[in-house]
Design a protein around this motif. Sequence first.
Motif, PDB file in Angstrom:
ATOM      1  N   PRO A  64      65.915 160.343  -1.014  1.00  0.00           N
ATOM      2  CA  PRO A  64      66.623 160.259   0.272  1.00  0.00           C
ATOM      3  C   PRO A  64      67.008 158.815   0.590  1.00  0.00           C
ATOM      4  O   PRO A  64      66.259 157.877   0.282  1.00  0.00           O
ATOM      5  CB  PRO A  64      65.620 160.806   1.284  1.00  0.00           C
ATOM      6  CG  PRO A  64      64.640 161.599   0.468  1.00  0.00           C
ATOM      7  CD  PRO A  64      64.574 160.928  -0.860  1.00  0.00           C
ATOM      8  N   ALA A  65      68.169 158.637   1.184  1.00  0.00           N
ATOM      9  CA  ALA A  65      68.630 157.285   1.517  1.00  0.00           C
ATOM     10  C   ALA A  65      67.666 156.578   2.459  1.00  0.00           C
ATOM     11  O   ALA A  65      67.506 155.354   2.401  1.00  0.00           O
ATOM     12  CB  ALA A  65      70.022 157.357   2.132  1.00  0.00           C
TER      13      ALA A  65
ATOM     14  N   ILE B   4      64.834 154.528   0.633  1.00  0.00           N
ATOM     15  CA  ILE B   4      65.133 153.454  -0.317  1.00  0.00           C
ATOM     16  C   ILE B   4      64.572 152.123   0.166  1.00  0.00           C
ATOM     17  O   ILE B   4      63.990 151.362  -0.623  1.00  0.00           O
ATOM     18  CB  ILE B   4      66.649 153.372  -0.537  1.00  0.00           C
ATOM     19  CG1 ILE B   4      67.137 154.629  -1.257  1.00  0.00           C
ATOM     20  CG2 ILE B   4      67.006 152.129  -1.352  1.00  0.00           C
ATOM     21  CD1 ILE B   4      68.619 154.661  -1.498  1.00  0.00           C
TER      22      ILE B   4
ATOM     23  N   HIS C 227      57.826 156.385  -4.658  1.00  0.00           N
ATOM     24  CA  HIS C 227      58.553 157.513  -4.102  1.00  0.00           C
ATOM     25  C   HIS C 227      57.742 158.797  -4.255  1.00  0.00           C
ATOM     26  O   HIS C 227      57.333 159.170  -5.350  1.00  0.00           O
ATOM     27  CB  HIS C 227      59.890 157.688  -4.824  1.00  0.00           C
ATOM     28  CG  HIS C 227      60.619 158.943  -4.430  1.00  0.00           C
ATOM     29  ND1 HIS C 227      60.936 159.242  -3.121  1.00  0.00           N
ATOM     30  CD2 HIS C 227      61.064 159.990  -5.180  1.00  0.00           C
ATOM     31  CE1 HIS C 227      61.556 160.401  -3.080  1.00  0.00           C
ATOM     32  NE2 HIS C 227      61.646 160.878  -4.306  1.00  0.00           N
TER      33      HIS C 227
ATOM     34  N   CYS D 180      71.519 152.473  -3.558  1.00  0.00           N
ATOM     35  CA  CYS D 180      71.959 153.742  -2.969  1.00  0.00           C
ATOM     36  C   CYS D 180      71.567 154.868  -3.916  1.00  0.00           C
ATOM     37  O   CYS D 180      71.378 154.651  -5.123  1.00  0.00           O
ATOM     38  CB  CYS D 180      73.466 153.743  -2.723  1.00  0.00           C
ATOM     39  SG  CYS D 180      74.458 153.582  -4.217  1.00  0.00           S
ATOM     40  N   PRO D 181      71.398 156.083  -3.405  1.00  0.00           N
ATOM     41  CA  PRO D 181      71.046 157.205  -4.282  1.00  0.00           C
ATOM     42  C   PRO D 181      72.162 157.500  -5.277  1.00  0.00           C
ATOM     43  O   PRO D 181      73.355 157.385  -4.959  1.00  0.00           O
ATOM     44  CB  PRO D 181      70.849 158.365  -3.292  1.00  0.00           C
ATOM     45  CG  PRO D 181      70.676 157.734  -1.960  1.00  0.00           C
ATOM     46  CD  PRO D 181      71.462 156.467  -1.990  1.00  0.00           C
TER      47      PRO D 181
ATOM     48  N   LEU E   6      68.536 156.122  -8.734  1.00  0.00           N
ATOM     49  CA  LEU E   6      69.008 155.019  -7.905  1.00  0.00           C
ATOM     50  C   LEU E   6      70.142 154.284  -8.599  1.00  0.00           C
ATOM     51  O   LEU E   6      70.193 154.209  -9.841  1.00  0.00           O
ATOM     52  CB  LEU E   6      67.868 154.030  -7.620  1.00  0.00           C
ATOM     53  CG  LEU E   6      66.919 154.330  -6.466  1.00  0.00           C
ATOM     54  CD1 LEU E   6      65.859 153.244  -6.376  1.00  0.00           C
ATOM     55  CD2 LEU E   6      67.665 154.443  -5.150  1.00  0.00           C
TER      56      LEU E   6
END
Length: 357
Positions: A294-295, A298, A308, A340-341, A347
């Motif tokens: 999820p953003a 990050i 994570h 960013c995802p 990533l």
Amino acid sequence: MTGPAPRRRLRTRLALLHAAFAFGCGVLLLAFVNLPLISTGHTTPVDGSDGAQATSNLGELLRYSAVALVFIAALSVVLGWWIAGRAVRPLQVITSSARAMSADTLAARLRVPAAYQEFAELADTLDDLLRRLHASFTAQRQFIANASHELRTPLTVQRTMLQLTLTDPHATNETLRSACHELLELGEQQEHLIDALLTLATGYQPIDRWERFDLAEVTRAVVLDHRAEAERRGVRVHTVLAAAPVLGDPRLAASLVTNLVGNALRHNVPDGTVEVATTPTGRLTVGNTGPPIPAAEIGRLFQPFQRHGTDRTDDTGGHGLGLAVVAAIAQAHHASLAACPGPEGGLHITVDFSPAP
């Protein structure tokens, strides 16, 4: 007892300055008022005689003026002392509050009346400083606690293994050899952790000597070093390495690339891919396939000992320091860092170094 002395000296100077200004204004006022009232050279008749005597009111005016000036001087000193005391009162509040603070009370805020706007701005500036110090102390304590936990776990496992091996009456050379291999692996993990901590501490320090180097060559060497790991994990690595002359510390830059590539390999999926690229503008790009991230998560991953989806343990063999090291080294190089995802999970991370002239 030496704390209030500077404030008292400031208050005294302000009071004397106010008194001198008020006294000077009083002298000018009396001069302008008294000069037209001075009468000299006129004569008044003397009783019982035809003669006349010259008189003047200058002495009387001077006496009244002296009395008025003494009164003005005394009043100006008293008023100046009172006004100066009110003016520097917020300083006393700020000083007392700051003196009462400690590392455990940095969350407190300085309270200054809104009427003292200049001092309120000073208090707000100090509050911002205290807020940053509080965040720094909190992060430092959390970091120490996390590092202690990470170091204690393998030490506990090592001690348990040694105790079990030594108390086993049926221990053979094979079991002893197996225990030694496991202890060596744990020692290697501790060595990697300590190296990561040292790199992290070095990354937070400013760079002493800036050098010109090719980021593409550094990246190529790191990718070659990770070729065996990529084959073992079944991950394909694709590179597009254009010459990228940049300024910085090549050793720290190599550590940054190593952590990015190592993370991209470990946090991947079977038959996944890793994309590594450099551009002439000094941009490094590392992207991988992997579990969706999820953003909102990050930013947390760039903090020390953050993983994570897990708190302390996972099956990747990492300690949660890789991206923290990357962030620290990027900061030392004044390089912008963005993440960013990926469209298929994982990533996509870019680091923009300063291009060499």
